[in-house]
Design a protein around this motif. Sequence first.
Motif, PDB file in Angstrom:
ATOM      1  N   ARG A   1      47.612  52.382  43.233  1.00  0.00           N
ATOM      2  CA  ARG A   1      47.839  52.515  44.776  1.00  0.00           C
ATOM      3  C   ARG A   1      49.585  52.545  44.764  1.00  0.00           C
ATOM      4  NH1 ARG A   1      42.781  54.107  45.598  1.00  0.00           N
ATOM      5  NH2 ARG A   1      41.296  52.609  45.263  1.00  0.00           N
TER       6      ARG A   1
ATOM      7  N   ARG B   1      45.532  38.074  38.050  1.00  0.00           N
ATOM      8  CA  ARG B   1      44.225  38.147  38.614  1.00  0.00           C
ATOM      9  C   ARG B   1      43.091  37.530  37.944  1.00  0.00           C
ATOM     10  NH1 ARG B   1      43.860  44.544  39.688  1.00  0.00           N
ATOM     11  NH2 ARG B   1      42.206  43.889  41.267  1.00  0.00           N
TER      12      ARG B   1
ATOM     13  N   SER C   1      36.826  36.568  47.246  1.00  0.00           N
ATOM     14  CA  SER C   1      36.868  37.576  46.124  1.00  0.00           C
ATOM     15  C   SER C   1      35.944  38.473  46.002  1.00  0.00           C
ATOM     16  CB  SER C   1      36.931  36.725  44.719  1.00  0.00           C
ATOM     17  OG  SER C   1      36.685  37.639  43.794  1.00  0.00           O
ATOM     18  N   VAL C   2      36.526  39.680  46.265  1.00  0.00           N
ATOM     19  CA  VAL C   2      35.256  41.045  46.029  1.00  0.00           C
ATOM     20  C   VAL C   2      34.566  40.948  44.699  1.00  0.00           C
ATOM     21  CG1 VAL C   2      35.067  43.412  45.880  1.00  0.00           C
ATOM     22  CG2 VAL C   2      36.618  42.348  47.652  1.00  0.00           C
ATOM     23  N   GLY C   3      35.190  40.683  43.614  1.00  0.00           N
ATOM     24  CA  GLY C   3      34.830  40.693  42.381  1.00  0.00           C
ATOM     25  C   GLY C   3      33.674  39.948  42.221  1.00  0.00           C
TER      26      GLY C   3
ATOM     27  N   ASP D   1      44.626  47.578  49.436  1.00  0.00           N
ATOM     28  CA  ASP D   1      44.685  48.951  48.740  1.00  0.00           C
ATOM     29  C   ASP D   1      45.198  49.972  49.540  1.00  0.00           C
ATOM     30  OD1 ASP D   1      41.428  48.389  46.932  1.00  0.00           O
ATOM     31  OD2 ASP D   1      43.453  47.311  46.622  1.00  0.00           O
TER      32      ASP D   1
ATOM     33  N   VAL E   1      46.608  39.270  50.306  1.00  0.00           N
ATOM     34  CA  VAL E   1      45.558  39.187  49.447  1.00  0.00           C
ATOM     35  C   VAL E   1      46.101  38.959  47.798  1.00  0.00           C
ATOM     36  CG1 VAL E   1      43.737  40.623  48.286  1.00  0.00           C
ATOM     37  CG2 VAL E   1      43.972  40.418  50.753  1.00  0.00           C
TER      38      VAL E   1
ATOM     39  N   TYR F   1      35.028  43.072  34.312  1.00  0.00           N
ATOM     40  CA  TYR F   1      34.144  41.887  34.699  1.00  0.00           C
ATOM     41  C   TYR F   1      32.989  41.875  35.077  1.00  0.00           C
ATOM     42  CZ  TYR F   1      36.694  42.710  39.173  1.00  0.00           C
ATOM     43  OH  TYR F   1      37.097  43.104  40.203  1.00  0.00           O
TER      44      TYR F   1
ATOM     45  N   ARG G   1      39.950  46.615  34.281  1.00  0.00           N
ATOM     46  CA  ARG G   1      39.823  45.641  35.168  1.00  0.00           C
ATOM     47  C   ARG G   1      38.251  45.414  35.374  1.00  0.00           C
ATOM     48  NH1 ARG G   1      41.324  40.595  36.781  1.00  0.00           N
ATOM     49  NH2 ARG G   1      40.365  40.138  38.659  1.00  0.00           N
TER      50      ARG G   1
ATOM     51  N   LYS H   1      35.370  54.710  44.654  1.00  0.00           N
ATOM     52  CA  LYS H   1      35.711  54.227  43.134  1.00  0.00           C
ATOM     53  C   LYS H   1      34.977  52.676  43.028  1.00  0.00           C
ATOM     54  CE  LYS H   1      39.665  52.215  42.143  1.00  0.00           C
ATOM     55  NZ  LYS H   1      39.623  50.974  41.143  1.00  0.00           N
TER      56      LYS H   1
ATOM     57  N   ILE I   1      39.839  35.120  37.112  1.00  0.00           N
ATOM     58  CA  ILE I   1      38.590  35.237  37.405  1.00  0.00           C
ATOM     59  C   ILE I   1      37.613  34.046  37.496  1.00  0.00           C
ATOM     60  CG2 ILE I   1      38.201  37.456  36.642  1.00  0.00           C
ATOM     61  CD1 ILE I   1      37.078  36.146  33.956  1.00  0.00           C
ATOM     62  N   ASP I   2      38.593  32.579  37.860  1.00  0.00           N
ATOM     63  CA  ASP I   2      38.057  31.469  37.826  1.00  0.00           C
ATOM     64  C   ASP I   2      36.759  31.226  38.902  1.00  0.00           C
ATOM     65  OD1 ASP I   2      40.237  32.022  39.738  1.00  0.00           O
ATOM     66  OD2 ASP I   2      39.715  30.182  40.642  1.00  0.00           O
ATOM     67  N   GLN I   3      36.822  32.111  39.992  1.00  0.00           N
ATOM     68  CA  GLN I   3      35.810  31.960  41.009  1.00  0.00           C
ATOM     69  C   GLN I   3      34.553  32.562  40.395  1.00  0.00           C
ATOM     70  OE1 GLN I   3      36.160  30.257  44.285  1.00  0.00           O
ATOM     71  NE2 GLN I   3      37.827  29.631  42.775  1.00  0.00           N
TER      72      GLN I   3
HETATM   73  C1  EPZ Z   1      38.791  44.239  44.120  1.00  0.00           C
HETATM   74  O1  EPZ Z   1      39.553  43.615  43.032  1.00  0.00           O
HETATM   75  C2  EPZ Z   1      39.138  45.798  43.991  1.00  0.00           C
HETATM   76  N1  EPZ Z   1      38.978  46.416  42.440  1.00  0.00           N
HETATM   77  C3  EPZ Z   1      40.772  45.866  44.270  1.00  0.00           C
HETATM   78  O2  EPZ Z   1      41.112  47.380  44.313  1.00  0.00           O
HETATM   79  C4  EPZ Z   1      40.957  45.256  45.660  1.00  0.00           C
HETATM   80  O3  EPZ Z   1      42.885  45.448  45.640  1.00  0.00           O
HETATM   81  C5  EPZ Z   1      40.493  43.893  45.569  1.00  0.00           C
HETATM   82  O4  EPZ Z   1      39.327  44.026  45.429  1.00  0.00           O
HETATM   83  C6  EPZ Z   1      40.645  43.295  46.966  1.00  0.00           C
HETATM   84  O5  EPZ Z   1      39.944  44.217  47.996  1.00  0.00           O
HETATM   85  C7  EPZ Z   1      37.536  46.687  42.381  1.00  0.00           C
HETATM   86  O6  EPZ Z   1      36.669  46.676  43.004  1.00  0.00           O
HETATM   87  C8  EPZ Z   1      37.632  47.280  40.818  1.00  0.00           C
HETATM   88  P1  EPZ Z   1      39.621  40.047  44.412  1.00  0.00           P
HETATM   89  P2  EPZ Z   1      39.367  42.221  42.589  1.00  0.00           P
HETATM   90  O7  EPZ Z   1      38.950  39.262  43.356  1.00  0.00           O
HETATM   91  O8  EPZ Z   1      37.836  41.775  42.471  1.00  0.00           O
HETATM   92  C9  EPZ Z   1      42.088  36.052  43.581  1.00  0.00           C
HETATM   93  C10 EPZ Z   1      42.121  49.361  43.847  1.00  0.00           C
HETATM   94  O9  EPZ Z   1      43.314  49.764  43.820  1.00  0.00           O
HETATM   95  N2  EPZ Z   1      41.187  35.929  42.763  1.00  0.00           N
HETATM   96  O10 EPZ Z   1      39.064  40.303  45.625  1.00  0.00           O
HETATM   97  O11 EPZ Z   1      39.734  41.895  41.360  1.00  0.00           O
HETATM   98  C11 EPZ Z   1      43.098  37.183  43.200  1.00  0.00           C
HETATM   99  O12 EPZ Z   1      44.167  36.565  42.169  1.00  0.00           O
HETATM  100  C12 EPZ Z   1      41.826  47.909  43.293  1.00  0.00           C
HETATM  101  O13 EPZ Z   1      41.235  50.036  43.758  1.00  0.00           O
HETATM  102  C13 EPZ Z   1      41.125  34.318  42.245  1.00  0.00           C
HETATM  103  O14 EPZ Z   1      42.129  33.617  42.598  1.00  0.00           O
HETATM  104  O15 EPZ Z   1      39.944  41.386  43.977  1.00  0.00           O
HETATM  105  C14 EPZ Z   1      43.479  37.866  44.364  1.00  0.00           C
HETATM  106  O16 EPZ Z   1      44.662  37.209  44.691  1.00  0.00           O
HETATM  107  C15 EPZ Z   1      43.069  47.076  43.123  1.00  0.00           C
HETATM  108  N3  EPZ Z   1      40.240  34.136  41.561  1.00  0.00           N
HETATM  109  C16 EPZ Z   1      42.668  37.738  45.604  1.00  0.00           C
HETATM  110  O17 EPZ Z   1      41.568  36.688  45.033  1.00  0.00           O
HETATM  111  C17 EPZ Z   1      39.073  34.823  41.163  1.00  0.00           C
HETATM  112  O18 EPZ Z   1      38.135  34.284  40.378  1.00  0.00           O
HETATM  113  C18 EPZ Z   1      41.581  39.083  45.800  1.00  0.00           C
HETATM  114  O19 EPZ Z   1      40.852  39.414  44.567  1.00  0.00           O
HETATM  115  C19 EPZ Z   1      38.958  36.128  41.792  1.00  0.00           C
HETATM  116  C20 EPZ Z   1      40.154  36.421  42.651  1.00  0.00           C
END
Ligand code: EPZ
Length: 430
Positions: free
Chosen positions: A373, A122, A163-165, A307, A329, A96, A93, A22, A124-126
């Motif tokens: 999840r 969640r 951050s993954v995103g 996850d 995380v 972005y 979500r 996914k 998206i500042d980064q």
């Molecule tokens: C991705 O979310 C996944 N979603 C999530 O899967 C997964 O849990 C997450 O990565 C961690 O592996 C998709 O890929 C669509 P992050 P994402 O940015 O990108 C903080 C599922 O169940 N953060 O790695 O949103 C954030 O608050 C979903 O399939 C910032 O502070 O995750 C969090 O605490 C749920 N600033 C941490 O980083 C930012 O700009 C991880 O977030 C971005 C994130």
Amino acid sequence: MEHIIISGNKPLKGRVDISGAKNAAVAIIPATLCAGGVHTIENLPQIEDVRNYITVLESMGASCEFLDDHTMRVDARNVSSTVNMPENLKGMRASYYLIGSLLGRFKKAVVPMPGGCNFGSRPIDQHIKGFEALGAEVIQEHGSIFVTAERLVGTKIYLDVASVGATINIMMAAVYAEGETILENCAKEPHIVDCANFLNMCGANIKGAGTGVMRITGVTPTDMKDRDYTIIPDQIEAGTYMIAAAVTGGEVTVRRVIPKHMEALSAKLQEMGCDVFAGDDWIKVRGKEELKPTTVTTLYYPGFPTDLQPQMTALLTQGNGTSYVTETVFENRFQYIDQLARLGAKVKIEGRMAVIEGQARLTGADVTATDLRAGACLVVAALAAEGNTQISNVHYIDRGYENLEEKLTALGANIRRISDGEPPLVALEA
Ligand code: EPZ
């Protein structure tokens, strides 16, 4: 509204084919807009998030044609850089990724603010920090994000959070940026590598995906070619079935997986006493009557995936002792504990740590999924519980699990889906 009914306490046995990932699909689909051209994406999972993303792409002028259930051809040659997100999808979500993809290709984008899940803020500042570092102006107003750039120029960007995103989004924004972009402290998840591989196959120049430092050298749109690409298997779907095998004391082989992606979970299941065997593209898990307690800390890849944290917590209620799960995380990813308690689990939350009492007797009840999840966690617990469990808010689960009932039924589970208003359930058990 639909519900899933599970009559549990039956060992799962057999083989299950894992679908495409996914979190790779929801990155590679928007990445086709960055690449432009016409691309064929294979091994797409038939899940809600993919269907929704296709609706969004078509609303932007892309054409998406399914060649078979899991293969789609996307024509992204004529798309708009303004996303008129259908109202019912504004909570998506992963929308972005449209920002980085469109900014990269068009140097502008208008995208509704992404939704979230209910496990903490969640931000998206980064993502925004990366876009601005490349030279974009980012304005957030009226519920949308407006990004524009005269030029996008490569630079060094250090992510405060791996951050993954943000890693994927900035990578896409930098594909055509002038010169070299160095992205440091980036995430290493398999779906990041998958998205980078797709873009590189098209003609991008991305190095270091899967390591903590990525180097993206800008190319031009004329460098990009039409490509066919096959998405990697879903490590979280695979992990969910592996945990289901362990919690029911069954024996399940998950097929069409990449064992390396599963190492953190495989190691934990072995620590708990399960037998875990792996081949090139399969893993067999044999559950045991006696499961040892253990300690789990979620981390970025290759650490234990967040996850799989809820599903693992459900399993640990069956350990023969107290277990501890620490979520590093997300700020609050234990919202599902109340619903798990309705099935008999005894879990105490202390800050970011769940203290899980073992040998909990799980019995069926009516429960509600609070996110994707969390829903998977309740399915895992229901499979182990005595009697019938009814899980509501199944739409959350449908976001990330293809053919859940069919796959579990093939493994011997008693599971069925009912809609509101259907006659009250005749006990599933014979
Ligand atoms: C991705 O979310 C996944 N979603 C999530 O899967 C997964 O849990 C997450 O990565 C961690 O592996 C998709 O890929 C669509 P992050 P994402 O940015 O990108 C903080 C599922 O169940 N953060 O790695 O949103 C954030 O608050 C979903 O399939 C910032 O502070 O995750 C969090 O605490 C749920 N600033 C941490 O980083 C930012 O700009 C991880 O977030 C971005 C994130």
